[in-house]
Design a protein around this motif. Structure first.
Motif, PDB file in Angstrom:
ATOM      1  N   GLU A  68      -1.690 -30.556 -20.902  1.00 21.48           N
ATOM      2  CA  GLU A  68      -0.452 -30.132 -20.231  1.00 21.48           C
ATOM      3  C   GLU A  68      -0.390 -28.609 -20.109  1.00 21.48           C
ATOM      4  N   ALA A  69      -0.799 -27.921 -21.165  1.00 24.79           N
ATOM      5  CA  ALA A  69      -0.755 -26.451 -21.142  1.00 24.79           C
ATOM      6  C   ALA A  69      -1.712 -25.915 -20.075  1.00 24.79           C
ATOM      7  N   VAL A  70      -2.877 -26.511 -19.954  1.00 25.16           N
ATOM      8  CA  VAL A  70      -3.848 -26.037 -18.960  1.00 25.16           C
ATOM      9  C   VAL A  70      -3.334 -26.287 -17.538  1.00 25.16           C
ATOM     10  N   GLU A  71      -2.642 -27.410 -17.338  1.00 18.44           N
ATOM     11  CA  GLU A  71      -2.038 -27.659 -16.015  1.00 18.44           C
ATOM     12  C   GLU A  71      -1.061 -26.534 -15.646  1.00 18.44           C
ATOM     13  N   HIS A  72      -0.212 -26.175 -16.587  1.00 23.68           N
ATOM     14  CA  HIS A  72       0.754 -25.096 -16.335  1.00 23.68           C
ATOM     15  C   HIS A  72       0.043 -23.751 -16.171  1.00 23.68           C
ATOM     16  N   GLN A  73      -1.046 -23.601 -16.892  1.00 17.94           N
ATOM     17  CA  GLN A  73      -1.835 -22.369 -16.748  1.00 17.94           C
ATOM     18  C   GLN A  73      -2.398 -22.292 -15.320  1.00 17.94           C
ATOM     19  N   ASP A  74      -2.863 -23.439 -14.809  1.00 16.25           N
ATOM     20  CA  ASP A  74      -3.398 -23.473 -13.444  1.00 16.25           C
ATOM     21  C   ASP A  74      -2.308 -23.178 -12.415  1.00 16.25           C
ATOM     22  N   GLU A  75      -1.053 -23.528 -12.742  1.00 13.75           N
ATOM     23  CA  GLU A  75       0.067 -23.212 -11.839  1.00 13.75           C
ATOM     24  C   GLU A  75       0.503 -21.752 -11.958  1.00 13.75           C
ATOM     25  N   GLY A  76      -0.085 -21.036 -12.909  1.00 12.14           N
ATOM     26  CA  GLY A  76       0.268 -19.628 -13.087  1.00 12.14           C
ATOM     27  C   GLY A  76       1.522 -19.398 -13.905  1.00 12.14           C
ATOM     28  N   LEU A  77       1.980 -20.430 -14.624  1.00 12.45           N
ATOM     29  CA  LEU A  77       3.230 -20.286 -15.374  1.00 12.45           C
ATOM     30  C   LEU A  77       3.024 -19.832 -16.808  1.00 12.45           C
ATOM     31  N   LEU A  78       1.829 -20.022 -17.307  1.00 11.48           N
ATOM     32  CA  LEU A  78       1.561 -19.546 -18.664  1.00 11.48           C
ATOM     33  C   LEU A  78       0.079 -19.260 -18.837  1.00 11.48           C
ATOM     34  N   ARG A  79      -0.203 -18.530 -19.893  1.00 15.91           N
ATOM     35  CA  ARG A  79      -1.594 -18.331 -20.314  1.00 15.91           C
ATOM     36  C   ARG A  79      -1.719 -18.765 -21.753  1.00 15.91           C
ATOM     37  N   VAL A  80      -2.682 -19.648 -22.002  1.00 13.10           N
ATOM     38  CA  VAL A  80      -2.971 -20.007 -23.392  1.00 13.10           C
ATOM     39  C   VAL A  80      -3.880 -18.909 -23.937  1.00 13.10           C
ATOM     40  N   VAL A  81      -3.280 -17.998 -24.712  1.00 10.74           N
ATOM     41  CA  VAL A  81      -4.058 -16.855 -25.218  1.00 10.74           C
ATOM     42  C   VAL A  81      -4.553 -17.076 -26.643  1.00 10.74           C
ATOM     43  N   GLY A  82      -3.963 -18.073 -27.324  1.00  7.15           N
ATOM     44  CA  GLY A  82      -4.368 -18.273 -28.718  1.00  7.15           C
ATOM     45  C   GLY A  82      -4.286 -19.725 -29.139  1.00  7.15           C
ATOM     46  N   VAL A  83      -5.073 -20.036 -30.167  1.00  6.89           N
ATOM     47  CA  VAL A  83      -4.933 -21.298 -30.899  1.00  6.89           C
ATOM     48  C   VAL A  83      -4.806 -20.908 -32.357  1.00  6.89           C
ATOM     49  N   PHE A  84      -3.823 -21.522 -33.026  1.00  6.76           N
ATOM     50  CA  PHE A  84      -3.635 -21.139 -34.434  1.00  6.76           C
ATOM     51  C   PHE A  84      -3.186 -22.303 -35.292  1.00  6.76           C
ATOM     52  N   SER A  85      -3.259 -22.070 -36.597  1.00  6.40           N
ATOM     53  CA  SER A  85      -2.840 -23.066 -37.575  1.00  6.40           C
ATOM     54  C   SER A  85      -2.473 -22.327 -38.856  1.00  6.40           C
ATOM     55  N   HIS A  86      -1.988 -23.041 -39.850  1.00  7.63           N
ATOM     56  CA  HIS A  86      -1.552 -22.394 -41.102  1.00  7.63           C
ATOM     57  C   HIS A  86      -2.108 -23.197 -42.272  1.00  7.63           C
ATOM     58  N   LEU A  87      -2.529 -22.486 -43.317  1.00  2.20           N
ATOM     59  CA  LEU A  87      -3.194 -23.125 -44.455  1.00  2.20           C
ATOM     60  C   LEU A  87      -2.193 -23.489 -45.554  1.00  2.20           C
ATOM     61  N   ALA A  88      -2.508 -24.550 -46.278  1.00  2.00           N
ATOM     62  CA  ALA A  88      -1.579 -25.074 -47.291  1.00  2.00           C
ATOM     63  C   ALA A  88      -1.900 -24.620 -48.702  1.00  2.00           C
ATOM     64  N   VAL A  89      -3.172 -24.440 -49.026  1.00  3.38           N
ATOM     65  CA  VAL A  89      -3.549 -24.227 -50.433  1.00  3.38           C
ATOM     66  C   VAL A  89      -4.544 -23.077 -50.602  1.00  3.38           C
ATOM     67  N   ALA A  90      -4.521 -22.114 -49.682  1.00  6.00           N
ATOM     68  CA  ALA A  90      -5.511 -21.030 -49.759  1.00  6.00           C
ATOM     69  C   ALA A  90      -5.327 -20.171 -51.005  1.00  6.00           C
ATOM     70  N   ASP A  91      -4.135 -20.230 -51.619  1.00  2.88           N
ATOM     71  CA  ASP A  91      -3.912 -19.477 -52.857  1.00  2.88           C
ATOM     72  C   ASP A  91      -4.566 -20.158 -54.060  1.00  2.88           C
ATOM     73  N   GLU A  92      -5.094 -21.352 -53.856  1.00  3.34           N
ATOM     74  CA  GLU A  92      -5.853 -22.050 -54.912  1.00  3.34           C
ATOM     75  C   GLU A  92      -7.253 -22.306 -54.369  1.00  3.34           C
ATOM     76  N   PRO A  93      -8.128 -21.260 -54.462  1.00  2.83           N
ATOM     77  CA  PRO A  93      -9.401 -21.300 -53.733  1.00  2.83           C
ATOM     78  C   PRO A  93     -10.318 -22.462 -54.107  1.00  2.83           C
ATOM     79  N   SER A  94     -10.095 -23.082 -55.251  1.00  2.00           N
ATOM     80  CA  SER A  94     -11.004 -24.170 -55.623  1.00  2.00           C
ATOM     81  C   SER A  94     -10.623 -25.504 -54.985  1.00  2.00           C
ATOM     82  N   ARG A  95      -9.478 -25.566 -54.347  1.00  2.00           N
ATOM     83  CA  ARG A  95      -9.075 -26.859 -53.766  1.00  2.00           C
ATOM     84  C   ARG A  95      -9.820 -27.149 -52.478  1.00  2.00           C
ATOM     85  N   PRO A  96     -10.177 -28.414 -52.268  1.00  2.00           N
ATOM     86  CA  PRO A  96     -11.021 -28.780 -51.122  1.00  2.00           C
ATOM     87  C   PRO A  96     -10.282 -28.873 -49.789  1.00  2.00           C
TER      88      PRO A  96
END
Ligand SMILES: *Cc1c(COP(=O)(O)O)cnc(C)c1O
Length: 392
Positions: free
Chosen positions: A161-189
């Motif tokens: 859907e985002a790419v369709e709108h990008q093709d219409e010139g209404l938006l640009r997908v400039v990033g993909v992101f996410s957030h980590l849950a347990v990076a403060d406990e480096p030993s967790r898998p």
């Protein structure tokens, strides 16, 4: 990046500070950005200045961070991003936490990048139409934290859907992101699992025609513990303020300098007899005649009421808070040998850089059973912020 350690009291004469102040050292902010840039390079650094810059003041922190080479600013709410724009800051800003009531039009008009988990897409597109300006969007994948972001089963259709709108010139997908849950406990898998899901989500978006400027997932703990999570950009929050995101490592261990010092002028110092009760509930009583020091900071200023024996530095000694934390004040027992006349109007430091062996936000976090993040963000607007360091 070797600047002298600075404490509030050595940089600003106490007599020129307000009677209660959160002193923020902008040189420490710049130093920390320098450390983060080195650790993260070649990835760039986004300074996260949500929650009024973790209580330090979003605008002064943002300016100092940008001067020191941060490339991006990050906030939770569009309203926070608009505040930065209103202050004349024109750096790239990403806002990622929205509701149907969020002002997407104002964000597009102000050139603010928007995180998008899915439900916002049509609203963002409507705002772009209204503003006759393409929206800049970072698509968010929920790789396991279970907060915002599209679940992996919805990712394919969101990207489509985002790419369709990008093709219409209404938006640009400039990033993909996410957030980590347990990076403060480096030993967790689970971090490996999240990174795997993130790489898959990126590949799918790129295959679908997204020409990504930035891929980003690392928060402060991952910046230090997971170089494989750096991608193009890291989102540094608590570390910008000089605090460690790890239970087992201090600011100094990471080369960071805590930027905030919370201090006040003592309100009263007086002699009391043996068995003097202190504060509501009389939960503390002196053992022998003693001297009490009254610090004019309480839970309305952000001192946690549930804390026990939080440390206060006075004249080179650290004393525990005794009795209950009240709305406006706390009390320390200075002992029988303290001289009320000598200590009248002395400075009481709740936490600061720790350079002089004084207490830190980490110590208060332990005393309150919480994390350093909460200690600094909860310092209330009643405590004036005072800026020191170059450009303050
Ligand atoms: C708050 C936040 C950060 C910064 O986290 P720190 O642990 O303070 O570095 C990064 N990304 C997102 C999405 C956040 O909400």
């Amino acid at each position: 990046m070797t600047s002298e350690p600075t404490t509030a009291s050595s940089s600003v004469p106490t007599s020129r500070l307000p009677e209660r102040a959160a002193v923020v050292d902008l040189d420490a902010i710049r130093h920390n950005i320098g450390v983060l840039r080195k650790v993260a390079e070649p990835a760039r650094v986004m300074a996260v200045v949500k929650a009024d810059g973790y209580g330090h003041g979003a605008v002064p922190v943002a300016r100092a961070a940008l001067e020191a080479g941060a490339s991006w600013l990050g906030v939770a709410h569009i309203s926070e991003a608009l505040g930065l724009r209103a202050a004349g800051i024109d750096a790239p800003i990403l806002a990622w936490l929205h509701t149907p009531d969020s002002n997407f039009s104002a964000a597009v008009a102000a050139g603010i990048d928007l995180g998008c988990s899915g439900w916002e897409l049509e609203r963002i597109v409507a705002a772009a139409r209204e503003q006759e300006r393409p929206a800049r969007v970072h698509l968010k994948i929920d790789t396991g934290l279970g907060r915002n972001g599209a679940t992996p089963d919805r990712w394919d259709s969101l990207v489509g859907e985002a790419v369709e709108h990008q093709d219409e010139g209404l938006l640009r997908v400039v990033g993909v992101f996410s957030h980590l849950a347990v990076a403060d406990e480096p030993s967790r898998p689970e971090t490996d699992t999240q990174l795997g899901a993130f790489r898959e989500a990126i590949a799918l978006a790129e295959d679908a025609g997204c020409d990504l400027e930035v891929r980003h997932i690392a928060n402060s703990p991952a910046i230090f513990s997971r170089p494989d999570a750096h991608f193009d950009l890291v989102r540094a929050g608590v570390s910008v303020y000089g605090l460690s995101p790890f239970e087992e490592q201090s600011s100094a261990d990471l080369g960071l300098r805590p930027a905030m010092t919370v201090r006040a002028t003592l309100s009263q110092v007086k002699r009391v007899p043996d068995r003097q009760g202190v504060s509501y509930g009389l939960l503390y009583r002196t053992r022998g005649a003693s001297t009490l020091g009254l610090v004019p900071l309480g839970y309305a200023d952000g001192v946690p009421r549930t804390s026990e024996a939080g440390p206060v530095r006075i004249a080179g000694e650290t004393y525990p808070v005794v009795g209950r934390v009240a709305m406006d004040q706390i009390v320390v027992d200075l002992g029988p040998g303290a001289d009320p006349d000598a200590l009248a109007g002395a400075e009481a430091v709740l936490f600061g850089s720790g350079d002089d062996g004084g207490p830190t936000a980490d110590d208060w976090a332990r005393a309150a059973g919480t994390i350093n993040y909460e200690i600094v963000t909860r310092i209330s607007p009643r405590v004036p912020r005072v800026y020191i360091g170059e450009g303050a």
